[in-house]
Design a protein around this motif. Structure first.
Motif, PDB file in Angstrom:
ATOM      1  N   VAL A  54      57.327  76.570  38.984  1.00  0.00           N
ATOM      2  CA  VAL A  54      58.278  75.453  40.073  1.00  0.00           C
ATOM      3  C   VAL A  54      58.896  76.830  41.100  1.00  0.00           C
ATOM      4  O   VAL A  54      58.448  76.323  42.178  1.00  0.00           O
ATOM      5  CB  VAL A  54      60.020  75.434  39.003  1.00  0.00           C
ATOM      6  CG1 VAL A  54      61.047  75.435  39.915  1.00  0.00           C
ATOM      7  CG2 VAL A  54      60.091  74.239  37.872  1.00  0.00           C
ATOM      8  N   TRP A  55      58.731  77.521  40.991  1.00  0.00           N
ATOM      9  CA  TRP A  55      59.295  78.780  41.480  1.00  0.00           C
ATOM     10  C   TRP A  55      57.660  78.434  42.488  1.00  0.00           C
ATOM     11  O   TRP A  55      57.862  78.668  43.999  1.00  0.00           O
ATOM     12  CB  TRP A  55      59.829  80.497  41.148  1.00  0.00           C
ATOM     13  CG  TRP A  55      60.120  81.405  41.931  1.00  0.00           C
ATOM     14  CD1 TRP A  55      60.998  81.316  43.171  1.00  0.00           C
ATOM     15  CD2 TRP A  55      58.973  82.639  42.359  1.00  0.00           C
ATOM     16  NE1 TRP A  55      61.281  82.176  43.897  1.00  0.00           N
ATOM     17  CE2 TRP A  55      59.986  82.957  43.571  1.00  0.00           C
ATOM     18  CE3 TRP A  55      58.027  83.218  42.085  1.00  0.00           C
ATOM     19  CZ2 TRP A  55      59.687  84.374  44.308  1.00  0.00           C
ATOM     20  CZ3 TRP A  55      58.014  83.975  42.697  1.00  0.00           C
ATOM     21  CH2 TRP A  55      58.286  84.630  43.591  1.00  0.00           C
ATOM     22  N   VAL A  56      56.572  79.118  42.057  1.00  0.00           N
ATOM     23  CA  VAL A  56      55.760  79.621  42.960  1.00  0.00           C
ATOM     24  C   VAL A  56      54.540  78.183  44.112  1.00  0.00           C
ATOM     25  O   VAL A  56      54.719  78.647  45.289  1.00  0.00           O
ATOM     26  CB  VAL A  56      54.253  80.151  42.395  1.00  0.00           C
ATOM     27  CG1 VAL A  56      53.713  80.341  43.565  1.00  0.00           C
ATOM     28  CG2 VAL A  56      54.777  81.720  41.364  1.00  0.00           C
ATOM     29  N   HIS A  57      54.854  77.558  43.129  1.00  0.00           N
ATOM     30  CA  HIS A  57      54.165  76.518  43.921  1.00  0.00           C
ATOM     31  C   HIS A  57      55.323  75.346  44.091  1.00  0.00           C
ATOM     32  O   HIS A  57      55.066  74.119  44.776  1.00  0.00           O
ATOM     33  CB  HIS A  57      53.691  75.781  42.113  1.00  0.00           C
ATOM     34  CG  HIS A  57      52.163  76.218  42.301  1.00  0.00           C
ATOM     35  ND1 HIS A  57      51.416  76.884  42.955  1.00  0.00           N
ATOM     36  CD2 HIS A  57      52.416  76.888  40.728  1.00  0.00           C
ATOM     37  CE1 HIS A  57      50.346  77.778  42.333  1.00  0.00           C
ATOM     38  NE2 HIS A  57      50.580  78.236  41.145  1.00  0.00           N
ATOM     39  N   GLY A  58      56.186  75.344  43.562  1.00  0.00           N
ATOM     40  CA  GLY A  58      57.414  73.722  43.922  1.00  0.00           C
ATOM     41  C   GLY A  58      58.381  74.559  44.842  1.00  0.00           C
ATOM     42  O   GLY A  58      59.430  73.575  45.382  1.00  0.00           O
ATOM     43  N   GLY A  59      58.532  75.701  45.471  1.00  0.00           N
ATOM     44  CA  GLY A  59      59.783  76.001  46.145  1.00  0.00           C
ATOM     45  C   GLY A  59      60.496  76.083  45.540  1.00  0.00           C
ATOM     46  O   GLY A  59      62.343  75.910  45.907  1.00  0.00           O
TER      47      GLY A  59
END
Lengths: 122, 143
Positions: free
Chosen positions: B59-64
């Protein structure tokens, strides 16, 4: 000692010993890798033992950082041994398909130091 | 495997934001706390919290960034933890490949997703290009 990160690296004979006791978030992970490599250069250590017995969870992010650190040390001519992986951590990583084949392992710190010749048997 | 799920009751539900890297740790620690309190053994706890780490990091790395919802379930015989991870990021273009593992965009989406699926009893993913991704996982206590 001019460490960049919060993870201590000790010298035991001619090997290094480090215990990871905190979460390896990105900035801490990068600092840890740089600290390890700097200490290897400074001390001329021929091996490093990385103790993860304090980690009750290792995800693929942390596993990759540990494997990378071992590969970096190896490029400098230093053996890295990962020790103290808990049973549930080993089971989880292998179930996920991440077997960590790239890094040497040992049961605990004693075995790791022995493997690197930093501590006589017995 | 999820055949009992339709009888299950939701005992609690809480939503946490994933806006910073530290939030990955918060979500994982909360998941561990719930799992331990509900009697998950060390292996099940490690599986659940590792799954939480992987998905929160996605969520943090790919989904911003996005949210995680943690729910405690009961089917009358055992307890379960359901976690839903949502982001409004770019979505996963080749889902089939991502679930097979070895697929990597920013870092290691591949192992994270395919590996996570092997750690839990139920795994569902809904991703739309340009709209985001939602991953739902459930793990139950064993007898």
């Amino acid at each position: 000692m001019s460490r960049k990160g919060p993870i201590p690296i000790l010298r035991v004979g001619n090997v290094l010993l480090t215990t990871i006791h905190i979460d390896l978030q990105d900035t801490i992970a990068a600092a840890f890798q740089e600290d390890v490599l700097t200490e290897i250069e400074k001390t001329g250590a021929h091996g490093i033992v990385v103790d993860i017995s304090g980690l009750d969870e290792v995800d693929t992010h942390v596993a990759r950082i540990l494997a990378e650190t071992g590969a970096m040390a190896r490029l400098m001519g230093t053996r890295a041994v990962l020790v103290g992986m808990r049973p549930e951590v080993a089971a989880t990583l292998v179930r996920m398909g991440y077997a960590m084949g790239a890094i040497e392992t040992a049961l605990d710190v004693d075995d790791g130091l022995r493997l690197l010749g930093g501590r006589p048997k017995g | 495997m999820g055949s009992l799920a339709f009888e299950s009751q939701t005992l609690s539900s809480e939503t946490m934001a994933i806006d910073r890297e530290e939030d990955i740790v918060h979500v994982r620690k909360r998941a561990r706390m719930l799992a331990q309190a509900r009697g998950f053994d060390a292996f099940a706890c490690a599986a659940l919290t590792t799954a939480a780490s992987e998905l929160a990091r996605n969520v943090w790395v790919h989904g911003g960034g996005g949210q995680a919802t943690l729910e405690e379930l009961s089917d009358g015989n055992r307890f379960g933890i359901r976690m839903v991870f949502r982001d409004q990021g770019p979505g996963i273009a080749d889902l089939e490949r991502a679930l097979q593992g070895g697929y990597s965009t920013a870092r290691s989406l591949g192992l994270g997703l395919s590996g996570t699926r092997r750690l839990v009893e139920d795994f569902a993913i809904d991703t739309r290009p340009g709209e985001g991704t939602r991953v739902t996982i459930t793990k139950w206590t064993r007898f």
